[in-house]
Design a protein around this motif. Structure first.
Motif, PDB file in Angstrom:
ATOM      1  N   ARG A 125       1.675   7.231  -6.560  1.00 12.01           N
ATOM      2  CA  ARG A 125       0.743   8.337  -6.801  1.00 12.01           C
ATOM      3  C   ARG A 125       1.411   9.682  -6.523  1.00 12.01           C
ATOM      4  O   ARG A 125       1.151  10.666  -7.209  1.00 12.01           O
ATOM      5  CB  ARG A 125      -0.498   8.181  -5.931  1.00 12.01           C
ATOM      6  N   VAL A 126       2.267   9.695  -5.499  1.00 11.08           N
ATOM      7  CA  VAL A 126       3.007  10.937  -5.228  1.00 11.08           C
ATOM      8  C   VAL A 126       3.930  11.240  -6.409  1.00 11.08           C
ATOM      9  O   VAL A 126       4.071  12.394  -6.830  1.00 11.08           O
ATOM     10  CB  VAL A 126       3.798  10.824  -3.908  1.00 11.08           C
ATOM     11  N   ASN A 182       0.821  -1.216   0.000  1.00 18.28           N
ATOM     12  CA  ASN A 182       0.000   0.000   0.000  1.00 18.28           C
ATOM     13  C   ASN A 182       0.855   1.266   0.000  1.00 18.28           C
ATOM     14  O   ASN A 182       0.517   2.239  -0.680  1.00 18.28           O
ATOM     15  CB  ASN A 182      -0.942  -0.004   1.205  1.00 18.28           C
ATOM     16  N   VAL A 183       1.916   1.238   0.770  1.00 17.31           N
ATOM     17  CA  VAL A 183       2.793   2.418   0.787  1.00 17.31           C
ATOM     18  C   VAL A 183       3.426   2.598  -0.595  1.00 17.31           C
ATOM     19  O   VAL A 183       3.569   3.719  -1.086  1.00 17.31           O
ATOM     20  CB  VAL A 183       3.876   2.280   1.880  1.00 17.31           C
ATOM     21  N   ARG A 241       2.068   1.829  -3.416  1.00 12.58           N
ATOM     22  CA  ARG A 241       1.038   2.430  -4.276  1.00 12.58           C
ATOM     23  C   ARG A 241       0.933   3.939  -4.019  1.00 12.58           C
ATOM     24  O   ARG A 241       0.817   4.734  -4.949  1.00 12.58           O
ATOM     25  CB  ARG A 241      -0.324   1.779  -4.018  1.00 12.58           C
ATOM     26  N   CYS A 242       0.951   4.311  -2.749  1.00 17.51           N
ATOM     27  CA  CYS A 242       0.901   5.742  -2.409  1.00 17.51           C
ATOM     28  C   CYS A 242       2.110   6.462  -2.992  1.00 17.51           C
ATOM     29  O   CYS A 242       1.992   7.587  -3.508  1.00 17.51           O
ATOM     30  CB  CYS A 242       0.875   5.930  -0.894  1.00 17.51           C
TER      31      CYS A 242
END
Lengths: 98, 561
Positions: free
Chosen positions: A69-70, A62-63, A65-66
């Motif tokens: 996006r950043v 999940n991190v 994926r974040c």
């Protein structure tokens, strides 16, 4: 962020870049910390330990994926600044701006 | 007993292996928890920075141009940047959600890392409660002895109290191991303490000494099952604590109580300590060092059916307790299997403790037990080692060691011996009713459990019954590792239904044979792995077996030439 522009960033652009760089730097640090935590899970062989290891693995995904996006935000900024530079160039060549 | 019906369910069977152990790498997990704490902070920082970016006044740059930017691509407008930021902040998994989950995960890891430590802490607390109980018993006994002396004429109150104290404990043990009436009498003395109420005091954890003592007596005599109130480890810790607590009052020779604690599960009625003999054995003794041993081959059996699985190995261990066995020597066995391709495997079998006190010639006495639980070489391992090293087999021959109780500790200890490992490939060790970790003893003071370091190339399979506290005498909860599998079951499943069972029944090797036969066919990844290793070394029908049975006897110093 690899900021390759026709013009040096304006003060406004620089402020946005600083915010973005902070967001990206902190996110990358979070991902690095997750990966270091994940490296520990290799020795967690018990039932409780394996369940916890799976949670850490899911968290790392999940991190990641974040973080992607950043990175996308950086790309959007980059493209916008290029467009602004193009506009600035257009205004200058048209004599509408100095 | 063979016709005894047994329940077919397997609810009681816990197979604790590499994947199912409660034992965890707490240090590593706590380190990971700290990393995740920091990661949560970084995620929050990132979220805040994106928020600043999103709310920045600079965002209006270009928005007030008197014309459209030279592109129709929305990605090249501020809207594109806004969308990207919104996506980063609000699309699942959102940064805020991941941050929150990371905090939860860190808490979970801390909880997991404490779970095993909590068990260890409970055992340590039991040890402390036992000490209080021991001190209370000692005080009560001094009082009892003084009253006794006043009523019965002059005598040494302290000596009398000591006699009562030791007698009650040793006697209870004698009662459960052999049904000796003198032991039962001594046990009654112990049972009388709660009745007189002289030692009621609070031990902590909402327990009072009377209730704890009653429970201990009930477990030792089989009226209550071990496991209902305490785990085996907690029970053992209380017994050790009683020993440590009482020591200060009586100056009781520690060794005596130490082996008394370790002895109660003796099977076969070999316990001979009675009240009248207590003072005779309460003398200083050396619990260290090794005596020379005499090893004599007493039988050779050719052509027997070779063991094919751990249950067969259990039967071989049980064979080392012959009905009319010699109470002055132990019986060990070495079996050589010759496979179809000419390769060989060697199997070694160890019996357990036979004498609660010190014995001049029998290697499985109190001294051997105290040494084995510390991971030290014993006379029995010394004898087995010499036999194995003298064997004419190729280097790297498979070796399988099995033992019961103290014999199981001997088997584990020998499996780590460098000389044995240099000659043999020690593929499998199987124990029944044995402590598998170590007990740290400093001089004559029990310090607590000590973790073993086992070689990774050997599989360890350990059987224990919940009603048997002998495997818990290391005060360590069962631990599974990648090469260590613990099988924990209820002995009651293979014993007579609805009949109270003394600890001795649960510890009996015959009971462990039944348990091994009951569980060995179960489909479990850890058990399957052990079976596979065992099958490679043991093999099937048709393999040639040569069994050599040996009598092992310590040579008393005064008999040496």
């Amino acid at each position: 962020m690899n900021h390759i522009l026709c013009y040096a960033p304006t003060a406004q652009q620089q402020q946005l870049l600083d915010y973005f760089d902070a967001a990206q730097r902190e996110m990358e640090a979070a991902l690095d910390l997750y990966r270091r935590a994940l490296a520990h899970t290799k020795t967690w062989q018990s039932r409780a330990g394996e369940a916890a290891a799976r949670e850490v693995g899911a968290g790392e995904t999940n991190v990641w994926r974040c973080e992607q996006r950043v990175t996308d935000v950086g790309g959007a900024l980059q493209r916008h600044f290029q467009a602004e530079d193009a506009a600035r160039h257009y205004l200058q060549t048209a004599g509408l701006a100095s | 007993m063979n016709s005894t019906p047994t329940r077919a369910d397997t609810d009681d069977i816990a197979i604790i292996g590499s994947r199912t152990s409660m034992k965890i790498d707490s240090e590593s997990i706590e380190t990971a928890a700290k990393l995740l704490d920091r990661a949560a902070q970084k995620l929050e920082n990132s979220e805040n920075a994106l928020n600043l970016l999103f709310r920045s006044p600079a965002f209006s740059f270009g928005a007030n141009f008197p014309f459209d930017l030279p592109t129709g691509d929305p990605a090249l407008t501020w809207r594109g940047v806004e969308n990207a930021i919104e996506d980063a902040r609000f699309s699942p998994p959102t940064i805020a959600a991941v941050q929150s989950k990371t905090v939860e995960l860190s808490d979970l890891l801390v909880e997991v890392s404490h779970r095993y430590a909590d068990q260890e802490a409970e055992i340590a607390a039991s040890f402390e409660r036992g000490k209080k109980l021991g001190r209370g018993m000692a005080r009560a006994l001094v009082k009892l002895a003084a009253e006794y002396a006043a009523t019965n004429g002059p005598s040494d109150p302290l000596s009398t109290a000591r006699t009562y104290f030791l007698g009650s404990l040793l006697g209870t043990h004698a009662a459960i191991s052999g049904g000796d009436m003198r032991g039962v009498l001594a046990g009654a003395v112990e049972a009388s303490f709660p009745m007189t109420g002289v030692i009621v005091n609070w031990l902590g954890n909402d327990e009072n000494s009377t209730a704890v003592l009653q429970h201990i007596v009930a477990v030792l005599t089989g009226e209550e099952a071990l496991g209902g109130r305490y785990t085996g480890e907690e029970f053992a810790a209380i017994l050790y604590g009683i020993f440590e607590g009482a020591k200060g009052h009586f100056q009781v020779h520690s060794y005596l109580f130490m082996h008394a604690v370790m002895s109660p599960a003796l099977a076969g009625g070999l316990h001979t300590l009675v009240l009248s003999e207590i003072d005779a054995v309460a003398q200083a003794a050396d619990l260290t060092g090794l005596q020379e041993v005499a090893t004599t081959r007493v039988a050779t059996i050719s052509g027997a059916d070779p063991p094919q699985n751990p249950a067969d190995l259990a039967q071989r261990v049980a064979d080392q307790y012959p009905e009319n066995g010699d109470n002055r020597a132990s019986q060990i066995e070495v079996e050589t299997l010759t496979h179809f391709d000419g390769t060989q495997a060697v199997l070694g079998f160890f019996p357990g403790m036979a004498h609660a006190g010190l014995h001049k010639t029998h290697p499985n006495d109190a001294k051997g037990n105290v040494q084995a639980v510390q991971g030290l070489e014993t006379e029995q391992t010394l004898a087995m080692k010499q036999i194995l090293l003298d064997m004419d087999v190729p280097q790297g021959t498979d070796l399988v060691l099995s033992g019961h109780s103290k014999g199981g500790m001997d088997a584990i200890n020998l499996s780590t011996d460098p000389e044995i490992r240099a000659k043999f490939d020690v593929v499998l060790v199987t124990t029944f009713g044995s402590p598998t970790e170590l007990l740290k003893i400093d001089g004559l003071t029990i310090k607590g459990p000590q973790e073993r370091g086992l070689p990774a190339a050997t599989e360890y399979l350990n059987f224990s019954h919940r009603e048997d506290f002998v495997p818990a005498l290391d005060m360590a909860p069962p631990v599974g590792r990648s090469n260590q599998t613990e099988i924990v079951t209820d002995a009651a499943k293979v014993l007579e239904v609805d009949v109270p069972h003394a600890v001795a029944d649960a510890h009996s090797m015959d009971t462990y044979v039944k348990t091994a036969r009951r569980v060995i066919g179960l489909n479990d990844p850890d058990l399957n792995r052990v079976r596979k290793v065992g099958a490679a070394a043991l093999g099937g029908p048709g393999i040639i077996s040569q069994r050599e049975v040996y009598r092992v006897e310590k040579i008393p110093p005064d008999r040496k030439e």
